[in-house]
Design a protein around this motif. Structure first.
Motif, short mmCIF file in Angstrom:
data_model
loop_
_atom_site.label_atom_id
_atom_site.label_comp_id
_atom_site.label_asym_id
_atom_site.label_seq_id
_atom_site.Cartn_x
_atom_site.Cartn_y
_atom_site.Cartn_z
N SER A 194 5.37 -5.63 9.79
CA SER A 194 4.22 -4.60 10.38
C SER A 194 4.97 -3.32 10.06
N LEU A 195 6.40 -3.17 10.64
CA LEU A 195 7.13 -2.01 10.39
C LEU A 195 7.00 -1.51 8.94
N ALA A 196 7.16 -2.41 7.92
CA ALA A 196 7.39 -1.94 6.82
C ALA A 196 5.65 -1.41 6.29
N ASP A 197 4.70 -2.23 6.68
CA ASP A 197 3.41 -1.57 6.50
C ASP A 197 3.08 -0.39 7.06
N GLY A 198 3.78 0.00 8.18
CA GLY A 198 3.75 1.38 8.67
C GLY A 198 4.38 2.38 7.98
N GLY A 199 5.53 2.03 7.43
CA GLY A 199 6.34 3.04 6.65
C GLY A 199 5.58 3.18 5.47
N VAL A 200 4.82 2.28 4.70
CA VAL A 200 4.15 2.53 3.59
C VAL A 200 2.68 3.34 3.89
N ARG A 206 7.42 0.68 -0.74
CA ARG A 206 7.73 -0.62 0.08
C ARG A 206 9.03 -1.08 0.04
N ASP A 207 9.40 -1.28 -1.13
CA ASP A 207 10.93 -1.74 -0.81
C ASP A 207 11.86 -1.00 -0.14
N LEU A 208 11.86 0.26 0.06
CA LEU A 208 12.52 1.11 1.12
C LEU A 208 12.17 0.80 2.52
N ALA A 209 10.85 0.77 2.75
CA ALA A 209 10.28 0.57 4.06
C ALA A 209 10.66 -0.85 4.31
N LEU A 210 10.83 -1.82 3.52
CA LEU A 210 11.19 -3.32 4.10
C LEU A 210 12.72 -3.20 4.47
N ALA A 245 8.00 8.06 22.21
CA ALA A 245 7.25 8.02 23.35
C ALA A 245 5.85 7.70 22.98
N GLU A 246 5.47 8.44 21.85
CA GLU A 246 3.98 8.38 21.41
C GLU A 246 3.81 6.80 20.68
N GLY A 247 4.83 6.49 19.89
CA GLY A 247 4.76 5.15 19.28
C GLY A 247 4.47 3.99 20.41
#
Length: 280
Positions: A194-200, A206-210, A245-247
């Motif tokens: 899910s963190l990686a999907d958020g980064g994308v 995607r590879d960097l986000a993962l 804080a927002e997240g």
């Protein structure tokens, strides 16, 4: 009773030669707890790959459970839960099954159920490991059977600490352990995904986000292992009116904590049902 010492290599056997058994054997060898030629494993006749993997360690591999018991001081039962009873019935009448420590890593099977099958002189300990043991970062818990000694528990903890951590708990807590650390890696993988999907979604490849998501999770866990409470560490990352804080507000608003707590509770309830089915 056979006396086992942590100061010398032990003869260890595995009834079931799958990935977890191989990881444990490799960990025991690297920790100096066992010599390769004093490890024995039994594999399913169709699983030639696992047998060859054990032989590659320098261990002995058979397609029969009896040599495992006859050649070992400690026997680790690492078959699927529904195979535990028939596997133990194969070896229960062997003279070698007496005065031996049996460690079961099968989910849901109680020490009492195993003790009913084995000779009265056999001692039983139940362990719930998890899959990160494959990379020597496992989290395990053990419970003693009615005949297991404090020395047996100490020995078992030492063995499993070769592939991670190991704690002792009363057996009634084993369903909760299974729901938390046994199933927990799946929850963490979902978080990382899910963190990686958020980064994308925010524009990262995607590879960097993962990679960032995985390393962030690894780093956060490492900081916790060094000491400190997660709430304090979260506050240290959270600046007034900042992005964190927002997240975290968004997560709270959408029931993040309640969902994770509920997942562990739901898994525990399922473990209880499965355990009742297996031990009847």
């Amino acid at each position: 009773m056979i006396k086992l010492s942590l100061n010398e290599a032990m003869k260890i056997g595995f009834i079931g030669g799958g990935k977890l058994a191989f990881a444990l054997a490799n960990g025991f060898i690297n920790a100096g707890l066992a010599k390769p030629d004093e490890i024995t494993a039994s594999c399913h006749p169709s699983d030639v790959v696992s047998a060859e993997a054990f032989k590659g360690l320098g261990a002995a591999a058979f397609f029969d459970n009896k040599p495992v018991v006859e050649r070992s001081e400690v026997v680790i039962v690492s078959v699927k839960p529904d195979v535990v009873v028939p596997a133990l019935k194969e070896i229960k009448d062997l003279p070698a099954s007496k005065n031996k420590l049996f460690i079961s890593v099968a989910m849901g099977i109680t020490t009492g159920s195993i003790e009913k099958i084995l000779p009265h002189e056999a001692r039983v300990i139940r362990v719930m490991p998890n899959t990160p043991a494959l990379v020597k970062e496992g989290a395990a818990a053990l419970s003693r059977g009615s005949r297991a000694t404090p020395e047996d528990a100490t020995l078992t903890a030492e063995l499993f600490r070769a592939v991670g951590s190991c704690e002792e708990v009363p057996e009634y807590q084993m369903d909760a352990v299974t729901a938390l650390s046994g199933s927990g890696p799946a929850y963490v993988y979902m978080l990382i995904e899910s963190l990686a999907d958020g980064g994308v979604r925010c524009g990262l490849p995607r590879d960097l986000a993962l990679r960032l998501a995985a390393q962030t999770t690894l780093g956060a866990a490492a900081m916790l292992k060094s000491g400190g409470h997660p709430a304090i560490m979260k506050d240290n990352v959270t600046s007034p009116a900042g992005s964190t804080a927002e997240g975290t507000y968004h997560l709270e608003k959408n029931g993040f904590r309640a969902a994770v707590i509920g997942a562990v509770a739901a898994a525990k309830d399922r473990c209880k049902v499965v355990s009742e089915q297996l031990n009847n």
